[in-house]
Motif scaffolding. Structure first.
Motif, PDB file in Angstrom:
ATOM      1  N   GLU A  86      -2.457  23.390  56.494  1.00 57.75           N
ATOM      2  CA  GLU A  86      -2.913  24.755  56.208  1.00 57.75           C
ATOM      3  C   GLU A  86      -2.241  25.288  54.944  1.00 57.75           C
ATOM      4  N   LYS A  87      -0.951  25.003  54.778  1.00 60.51           N
ATOM      5  CA  LYS A  87      -0.242  25.458  53.575  1.00 60.51           C
ATOM      6  C   LYS A  87      -0.808  24.783  52.333  1.00 60.51           C
ATOM      7  N   ARG A  88      -1.058  23.474  52.424  1.00 59.10           N
ATOM      8  CA  ARG A  88      -1.626  22.752  51.283  1.00 59.10           C
ATOM      9  C   ARG A  88      -3.013  23.291  50.945  1.00 59.10           C
ATOM     10  N   THR A  89      -3.790  23.549  51.988  1.00 63.82           N
ATOM     11  CA  THR A  89      -5.142  24.072  51.761  1.00 63.82           C
ATOM     12  C   THR A  89      -5.079  25.429  51.074  1.00 63.82           C
ATOM     13  N   SER A  90      -4.152  26.270  51.489  1.00 64.96           N
ATOM     14  CA  SER A  90      -4.006  27.585  50.857  1.00 64.96           C
ATOM     15  C   SER A  90      -3.637  27.437  49.394  1.00 64.96           C
ATOM     16  N   ARG A  91      -2.703  26.513  49.085  1.00 60.60           N
ATOM     17  CA  ARG A  91      -2.317  26.292  47.696  1.00 60.60           C
ATOM     18  C   ARG A  91      -3.500  25.776  46.874  1.00 60.60           C
ATOM     19  N   VAL A  96      -7.862  26.488  42.948  1.00 64.45           N
ATOM     20  CA  VAL A  96      -9.301  26.492  42.657  1.00 64.45           C
ATOM     21  C   VAL A  96      -9.706  27.866  42.134  1.00 64.45           C
ATOM     22  N   GLU A  97      -9.199  28.912  42.763  1.00 58.36           N
ATOM     23  CA  GLU A  97      -9.525  30.263  42.295  1.00 58.36           C
ATOM     24  C   GLU A  97      -9.019  30.473  40.869  1.00 58.36           C
ATOM     25  N   GLN A  98      -7.816  29.968  40.597  1.00 63.40           N
ATOM     26  CA  GLN A  98      -7.263  30.089  39.243  1.00 63.40           C
ATOM     27  C   GLN A  98      -8.139  29.347  38.230  1.00 63.40           C
ATOM     28  N   PHE A  99      -8.544  28.118  38.575  1.00 66.51           N
ATOM     29  CA  PHE A  99      -9.407  27.345  37.673  1.00 66.51           C
ATOM     30  C   PHE A  99     -10.737  28.050  37.461  1.00 66.51           C
ATOM     31  N   GLU A 100     -11.288  28.613  38.535  1.00 68.92           N
ATOM     32  CA  GLU A 100     -12.571  29.314  38.405  1.00 68.92           C
ATOM     33  C   GLU A 100     -12.429  30.536  37.505  1.00 68.92           C
ATOM     34  N   LYS A 101     -11.314  31.255  37.618  1.00 65.64           N
ATOM     35  CA  LYS A 101     -11.083  32.424  36.766  1.00 65.64           C
ATOM     36  C   LYS A 101     -10.948  31.993  35.300  1.00 65.64           C
ATOM     37  N   GLU A 102     -10.173  30.912  35.087  1.00 60.23           N
ATOM     38  CA  GLU A 102      -9.989  30.403  33.746  1.00 60.23           C
ATOM     39  C   GLU A 102     -11.315  29.948  33.147  1.00 60.23           C
ATOM     40  N   ARG A 103     -12.106  29.302  33.965  1.00 65.19           N
ATOM     41  CA  ARG A 103     -13.409  28.815  33.528  1.00 65.19           C
ATOM     42  C   ARG A 103     -14.337  29.987  33.194  1.00 65.19           C
ATOM     43  N   ALA A 104     -14.304  31.000  34.019  1.00 64.59           N
ATOM     44  CA  ALA A 104     -15.159  32.159  33.799  1.00 64.59           C
ATOM     45  C   ALA A 104     -14.711  32.890  32.536  1.00 64.59           C
ATOM     46  N   ASN A 105     -13.447  32.955  32.286  1.00 65.77           N
ATOM     47  CA  ASN A 105     -12.920  33.630  31.087  1.00 65.77           C
ATOM     48  C   ASN A 105     -13.192  32.777  29.844  1.00 65.77           C
ATOM     49  N   GLY A 106     -13.228  31.478  29.991  1.00 60.92           N
ATOM     50  CA  GLY A 106     -13.422  30.584  28.859  1.00 60.92           C
ATOM     51  C   GLY A 106     -14.854  30.538  28.392  1.00 60.92           C
ATOM     52  N   LYS A 107     -15.816  30.904  29.191  1.00 62.57           N
ATOM     53  CA  LYS A 107     -17.226  30.837  28.797  1.00 62.57           C
ATOM     54  C   LYS A 107     -17.584  31.924  27.933  1.00 62.57           C
TER      55      LYS A 107
END
Length: 107
Positions: A86-91, A96-107
């Protein structure tokens, strides 16, 4: 009447002194002793069976207790592993959320 009783007692005593009566009493004693020994042996066998049943029940109980302890240990280990997963999944979700934010900001 007393004489009649005395005569019967004397007759009985004379009969008991004969070899045939002594043989009959010996046989009767042997049969009685055999019955007592047989009954004692039968009781002993039944008690042994009861003791064996109790011993088997005790062994089964010990095995069940061992299995319960193993199950408790395994369950505790699984809970620990589950918490770790559960801890690993949360991390990973956070990453994933961080990558998605970075990806959204990069477009």
């Amino acid at each position: 009447m007393t004489r009649w009783v005395n005569d019967m007692a004397a007759d009985a005593q004379r009969f008991m002194d004969t070899p045939l009566a002594k043989l009959g009493l010996g046989v009767a004693q042997a049969v009685a002793a055999g019955l007592i020994i047989s009954t004692g042996s039968s009781i002993t066998a039944k008690l042994d069976n009861i003791q064996n049943t109790v011993n088997q029940g005790t062994q089964n109980m010990a095995l069940v207790q061992r299995d319960v302890r193993l199950l408790e240990a395994t369950t505790a280990e699984l809970r620990t592993n589950n918490t770790s997963v559960e801890k690993r999944t949360s991390r990973l979700e956070f990453k994933v959320e961080q990558f998605e934010k970075e990806r959204a900001n990069g477009k």
